[in-house]
Scaffold this motif. Structure first.
Motif, PDB file in Angstrom:
ATOM      1  N   HIS A  20       0.851  -1.085   0.062  1.00 23.46           N
ATOM      2  CA  HIS A  20      -0.070  -0.041  -0.021  1.00 23.46           C
ATOM      3  C   HIS A  20       0.942   1.065  -0.026  1.00 23.46           C
ATOM      4  O   HIS A  20       1.836   1.327   0.262  1.00 23.46           O
ATOM      5  CB  HIS A  20      -1.000  -0.020   1.309  1.00 23.46           C
ATOM      6  CG  HIS A  20      -0.179   0.069   2.674  1.00 23.46           C
ATOM      7  ND1 HIS A  20       0.196   1.040   3.180  1.00 23.46           N
ATOM      8  CD2 HIS A  20       0.276  -0.835   3.247  1.00 23.46           C
ATOM      9  CE1 HIS A  20       0.834   0.940   4.062  1.00 23.46           C
ATOM     10  NE2 HIS A  20       1.044  -0.292   4.530  1.00 23.46           N
ATOM     11  N   ASP A  21       0.085   2.409  -0.507  1.00 26.42           N
ATOM     12  CA  ASP A  21       0.878   3.503  -0.232  1.00 26.42           C
ATOM     13  C   ASP A  21       0.584   4.279   1.061  1.00 26.42           C
ATOM     14  O   ASP A  21      -0.168   3.881   1.891  1.00 26.42           O
ATOM     15  CB  ASP A  21       0.567   4.622  -1.462  1.00 26.42           C
ATOM     16  CG  ASP A  21      -1.065   4.816  -1.624  1.00 26.42           C
ATOM     17  OD1 ASP A  21      -1.536   4.461  -0.614  1.00 26.42           O
ATOM     18  OD2 ASP A  21      -1.276   5.450  -2.537  1.00 26.42           O
ATOM     19  N   ALA A  22       1.089   5.434   1.448  1.00 22.92           N
ATOM     20  CA  ALA A  22       0.871   5.872   2.766  1.00 22.92           C
ATOM     21  C   ALA A  22      -0.301   6.457   2.934  1.00 22.92           C
ATOM     22  O   ALA A  22      -0.878   6.418   3.821  1.00 22.92           O
ATOM     23  CB  ALA A  22       2.102   7.101   2.951  1.00 22.92           C
ATOM     24  N   GLU A  23      -1.113   7.195   1.615  1.00 24.41           N
ATOM     25  CA  GLU A  23      -2.316   7.582   1.753  1.00 24.41           C
ATOM     26  C   GLU A  23      -3.235   6.610   2.334  1.00 24.41           C
ATOM     27  O   GLU A  23      -4.405   6.815   2.762  1.00 24.41           O
ATOM     28  CB  GLU A  23      -2.652   8.274   0.581  1.00 24.41           C
ATOM     29  CG  GLU A  23      -3.932   8.992   0.330  1.00 24.41           C
ATOM     30  CD  GLU A  23      -3.897   9.747  -0.957  1.00 24.41           C
ATOM     31  OE1 GLU A  23      -5.298  10.018  -1.226  1.00 24.41           O
ATOM     32  OE2 GLU A  23      -3.170   9.928  -1.659  1.00 24.41           O
ATOM     33  N   ARG A  24      -3.130   5.456   2.007  1.00 22.58           N
ATOM     34  CA  ARG A  24      -4.030   4.356   2.305  1.00 22.58           C
ATOM     35  C   ARG A  24      -3.814   3.297   3.375  1.00 22.58           C
ATOM     36  O   ARG A  24      -4.388   2.533   3.650  1.00 22.58           O
ATOM     37  CB  ARG A  24      -4.230   3.495   0.965  1.00 22.58           C
ATOM     38  CG  ARG A  24      -5.300   4.226  -0.135  1.00 22.58           C
ATOM     39  CD  ARG A  24      -4.869   3.647  -1.518  1.00 22.58           C
ATOM     40  NE  ARG A  24      -5.358   4.704  -2.507  1.00 22.58           N
ATOM     41  CZ  ARG A  24      -5.069   5.559  -2.776  1.00 22.58           C
ATOM     42  NH1 ARG A  24      -3.725   6.167  -2.620  1.00 22.58           N
ATOM     43  NH2 ARG A  24      -5.421   6.490  -3.797  1.00 22.58           N
ATOM     44  N   THR A  25      -2.857   3.891   4.177  1.00 23.71           N
ATOM     45  CA  THR A  25      -2.530   3.105   5.530  1.00 23.71           C
ATOM     46  C   THR A  25      -3.440   2.841   6.297  1.00 23.71           C
ATOM     47  O   THR A  25      -3.654   1.505   6.738  1.00 23.71           O
ATOM     48  CB  THR A  25      -1.420   3.555   6.038  1.00 23.71           C
ATOM     49  OG1 THR A  25      -0.303   3.845   5.347  1.00 23.71           O
ATOM     50  CG2 THR A  25      -0.812   2.787   7.421  1.00 23.71           C
ATOM     51  N   CYS A  28      -5.923  -0.147   5.232  1.00 28.11           N
ATOM     52  CA  CYS A  28      -5.894  -1.522   5.106  1.00 28.11           C
ATOM     53  C   CYS A  28      -6.634  -2.150   6.189  1.00 28.11           C
ATOM     54  O   CYS A  28      -6.769  -1.972   7.324  1.00 28.11           O
ATOM     55  CB  CYS A  28      -4.248  -1.735   5.465  1.00 28.11           C
ATOM     56  SG  CYS A  28      -3.193  -0.744   4.496  1.00 28.11           S
ATOM     57  N   ARG A  34       1.116  -6.329   5.849  1.00 27.85           N
ATOM     58  CA  ARG A  34       1.240  -5.085   5.029  1.00 27.85           C
ATOM     59  C   ARG A  34       2.528  -4.676   4.986  1.00 27.85           C
ATOM     60  O   ARG A  34       3.183  -4.376   5.896  1.00 27.85           O
ATOM     61  CB  ARG A  34       0.095  -4.193   5.249  1.00 27.85           C
ATOM     62  CG  ARG A  34       0.165  -3.479   6.527  1.00 27.85           C
ATOM     63  CD  ARG A  34      -0.985  -2.497   6.711  1.00 27.85           C
ATOM     64  NE  ARG A  34      -0.774  -1.715   8.053  1.00 27.85           N
ATOM     65  CZ  ARG A  34      -1.428  -1.415   9.036  1.00 27.85           C
ATOM     66  NH1 ARG A  34      -2.882  -1.955   8.703  1.00 27.85           N
ATOM     67  NH2 ARG A  34      -1.142  -0.576   9.598  1.00 27.85           N
ATOM     68  N   GLY A  36       4.150  -1.032   3.396  1.00 30.35           N
ATOM     69  CA  GLY A  36       4.111   0.299   2.787  1.00 30.35           C
ATOM     70  C   GLY A  36       5.046   0.436   1.762  1.00 30.35           C
ATOM     71  O   GLY A  36       6.210  -0.157   1.914  1.00 30.35           O
ATOM     72  N   ASP A  39       8.037   2.011   3.314  1.00 30.53           N
ATOM     73  CA  ASP A  39       8.590   0.987   4.542  1.00 30.53           C
ATOM     74  C   ASP A  39       9.829   0.504   4.110  1.00 30.53           C
ATOM     75  O   ASP A  39      10.161   0.282   2.884  1.00 30.53           O
ATOM     76  CB  ASP A  39       7.645   0.034   4.990  1.00 30.53           C
ATOM     77  CG  ASP A  39       6.458   0.605   5.462  1.00 30.53           C
ATOM     78  OD1 ASP A  39       6.285   1.921   5.571  1.00 30.53           O
ATOM     79  OD2 ASP A  39       5.239  -0.119   5.716  1.00 30.53           O
TER      80      ASP A  39
END
Length: 94
Positions: A20-25, A28, A34, A36, A39
């Motif tokens: 995932h990208d940071a905007e969608r953390t 999740c 997961r 990022g 990360d």
């Protein structure tokens, strides 16, 4: 997608890992491992040692695409490797 739909898809598809990208953390689904893109775990994936070659059978599952759920819950459409190879070959013919 609403959070309950994301949670449903994650459970239905039996996700083992989510990138995932940071905007969608925050979106999740809970209980799914997961990583990022920002990360250190993602960097480790990029720098990992080569994995053994895996040759799937034509009927092995390649991916699951979910419908929009316009008539209820989204439905997972199981797509085999043979279908993806067929689509790639058709694209080369164009």
């Amino acid at each position: 997608l609403p959070q309950d739909t994301l949670d449903y898809i994650a459970a239905d598809a039996e996700l083992a890992l989510l990138l995932h990208d940071a905007e969608r953390t925050a979106s999740c689904p809970p209980g799914v491992a997961r990583i990022g893109f920002d990360d250190s775990g993602f960097s480790a994936l990029l720098n990992a040692q080569p994995a053994p070659v895996f040759m799937p059978d034509a009927c092995d599952l390649c991916m699951i695409l979910y419908t929009s759920g316009s008539t209820g819950r989204p439905k997972g459409v199981l797509l085999p490797h043979s279908g993806q190879v067929w689509a790639l070959n058709k694209g080369l013919e164009l």
